[in-house]
Design an enzyme around this catalytic site. Structure first.
Site, short mmCIF file in Angstrom:
data_model
loop_
_atom_site.label_atom_id
_atom_site.label_comp_id
_atom_site.label_asym_id
_atom_site.label_seq_id
_atom_site.Cartn_x
_atom_site.Cartn_y
_atom_site.Cartn_z
N HIS A 1 0.85 -1.02 -0.05
CA HIS A 1 -0.02 0.13 0.04
C HIS A 1 0.93 1.29 -0.01
CE1 HIS A 1 -2.72 3.12 1.58
NE2 HIS A 1 -3.57 2.25 1.19
N CYS B 1 -3.62 2.61 -4.52
CA CYS B 1 -4.52 3.33 -3.71
C CYS B 1 -4.53 4.82 -4.44
CB CYS B 1 -4.10 3.49 -2.49
SG CYS B 1 -5.31 4.54 -1.31
N HIS C 1 -7.97 0.65 -4.01
CA HIS C 1 -8.46 1.43 -3.29
C HIS C 1 -8.87 2.60 -4.15
CE1 HIS C 1 -6.55 0.19 0.74
NE2 HIS C 1 -7.15 -0.74 0.22
N ASP D 1 -12.65 3.42 -1.08
CA ASP D 1 -11.78 4.02 0.12
C ASP D 1 -12.14 5.05 0.81
OD1 ASP D 1 -9.73 3.49 1.70
OD2 ASP D 1 -8.30 4.45 0.51
N HIS D 2 -12.45 4.97 2.07
CA HIS D 2 -13.15 6.08 2.62
C HIS D 2 -14.48 6.62 1.98
CE1 HIS D 2 -8.86 7.11 4.12
NE2 HIS D 2 -9.15 5.72 4.09
N TYR E 1 -14.45 5.70 7.61
CA TYR E 1 -15.28 4.41 6.88
C TYR E 1 -16.68 4.46 7.42
CZ TYR E 1 -10.90 2.78 5.41
OH TYR E 1 -9.75 2.40 4.87
C1 DNO Z 1 -6.47 3.79 5.47
C2 DNO Z 1 -6.16 2.87 4.90
C3 DNO Z 1 -4.74 2.33 5.40
C4 DNO Z 1 -4.29 1.08 4.70
C5 DNO Z 1 -3.05 0.24 5.38
C6 DNO Z 1 -2.72 -0.82 4.48
O1 DNO Z 1 -7.71 4.26 5.33
O2 DNO Z 1 -6.19 2.82 3.52
O3 DNO Z 1 -4.83 2.38 6.84
O4 DNO Z 1 -5.43 0.10 5.28
O5 DNO Z 1 -2.03 1.33 5.44
O6 DNO Z 1 -1.54 -1.55 4.88
#
Ligand code: DNO
Length: 404
Positions: free
Chosen positions: A242, A280, A307, A360-361, A379
């Site tokens: 990531h 991401c 993501h 994501d988020h 989240y």
């Molecule tokens: C935040 C996430 C990160 C992710 C980690 C992956 O929202 O995208 O915390 O889960 O960094 O290792």
């Protein structure tokens, strides 16, 4: 009747933080997502995940009609990032965790190599014009944290005189409890857990990096990959690193997973399909010099998970999280590039052609504005559902366009 084009879309996922998550699996099921991104957050970093715990978690997810497609994350212990302590035991535990996951059919594992902190924001509750709330990173506020809360030696070299003056002004405007709340929201946001860390704990963690520059951190990552990737490859698994979030140095620490050159260097460390990337878009897009669609094309064959999220970069150097299709990143171009990558994989007959993604988020909006954030800032259900629906619509639109 199922939509025939659905087969060629990215696999829709949703993150679930386990039984303590305020968004239950039964609600996730209603979103239409099928692929769960989950981890055993209750296991201390560095310990082995037992077969029993893995099986129980998998059974819980399947009982809800969903499938555990991606492990996010198997965390990398700070001793491995700093190459100190009993690294042999930690590597054994990591590899045994992979074996235990492979035994139940899980193939994709996300991890990160961010020193000390995981992701960092300075505001978990920033109000957007319409009243929804989002996450934001403001370098002035972060400077205030470093200057006045952490009092990091050498910090004044990292910020201009103007930035330091603005940081001082802002810090003075905060009441004591607001300062405390702000500090905790920076130092204690590891995914799915609250460790109750103090500023002194962070100082001690930072001390361990005094002799570690980017080159040293890279060689520590290589040592980790040299052991873990062959094991993952033999098990038929895919490791997905990531990116740093945000993708630049914070706290004076090196960051080595922020740019296309960084990813190139990581792919070359161990040349294996198992040594891949969690793409991401939110993390990468906080840097103007990252061209995201081009990065998807370049690193596509080893993108094992995605993501999808957007950031809005602002002129003052801050960024906040925009709507999923609304921000500095060109989300249609990114999704288009990911779909094309899937097409190439299918043409080659790759069994792992489909890329699982999760929205994501998400913004805190509607009924979620009244709910406590707890251990999962970023989240909320509704904002993520909105993101998922937007990306779903985008995928259908792109597929329809190419079929015409
Ligand atoms: C935040 C996430 C990160 C992710 C980690 C992956 O929202 O995208 O915390 O889960 O960094 O290792």
């Amino acid at each position: 009747m199922a939509n025939p084009s659905r087969q060629t879309l990215l696999e829709e996922g949703f993150r679930w933080f386990g039984p303590g998550d305020p968004v239950p699996l039964s609600h996730i099921r209603q979103t239409g997502a099928t692929a769960i991104f989950n981890a055993l957050h209750e296991v201390p970093y560095g310990e082995c995940w037992t077969p029993v715990a893995i099986e129980q978690r998998k059974a819980a997810i399947e009982a809800a009609g969903l499938s555990w497609r991606v492990v996010e994350s198997v965390p990398v212990h700070e001793d491995l990032k700093t190459a100190t302590g009993d690294t042999a035991r930690l590597l054994d535990n990591y590899c045994q965790t992979l074996r235990n996951l492979a035994a139940v059919g899980i193939e994709t594992v996300v991890y990160n190599f961010m020193p000390v902190l995981d992701w960092v924001r300075t505001d978990m509750n920033w109000e957007l014009p319409g009243g929804a709330r989002c996450l934001r990173f403001n370098p002035i506020h972060f400077a205030a944290f470093e200057l006045y809360a952490l009092q990091r030696p050498g910090v004044d070299q990292d910020y201009s005189a103007d930035q330091q003056a603005s940081a001082a002004h802002w810090w003075k405007s905060l009441a004591t409890d607001a300062r405390e709340h702000f500090i905790q929201s920076i130092i204690d946001v590891f995914p799915g857990v609250k460790w109750g860390l103090s500023v002194d704990d962070i100082r001690r963690m930072l001390d361990r990096y005094q002799a570690i520059d980017a080159n040293q951190l890279r060689s520590n990552l290589k040592r980790f990959l040299d052991t873990v990737i062959p094991v993952a490859e033999a098990l038929g698994m895919r490791m997905a690193i990531h990116p740093d979030d945000p993708p630049f140095s914070v706290l004076g620490l090196p960051r080595i997973v922020s740019t296309a050159d960084d990813i190139d260097a990581i792919y070359s460390m161990v040349d294996s399909p198992a040594n891949g990337l969690c793409f991401c878009s939110g993390s990468f897009s906080a840097r103007a010099d990252n061209d995201l669609a081009t990065m998807v094309k370049r690193f596509g064959p080893r993108i094992h998970a995605a993501h999808l999220r957007n950031t809005q970069r602002n002129e003052d150097g801050s960024f906040h999280e925009g709507g999923h299709l609304d921000g500095s990143a060109d989300m249609p171009a990114i999704v288009h590039a990911l779909l094309r990558e899937q097409d190439r994989r299918q043409a080659k007959g790759r069994a792992d052609w489909q890329i699982p993604f999760r929205p994501d988020h998400g913004h805190v909006m509607l009924d979620d504005l009244d709910k406590p954030v707890g251990i999962t800032p970023g989240y909320p259900a509704i904002g993520r559902l909105r993101g998922l629906a937007e990306i779903r619509g985008l995928m259908h639109g792109l597929r329809w366009q190419t079929k015409r």
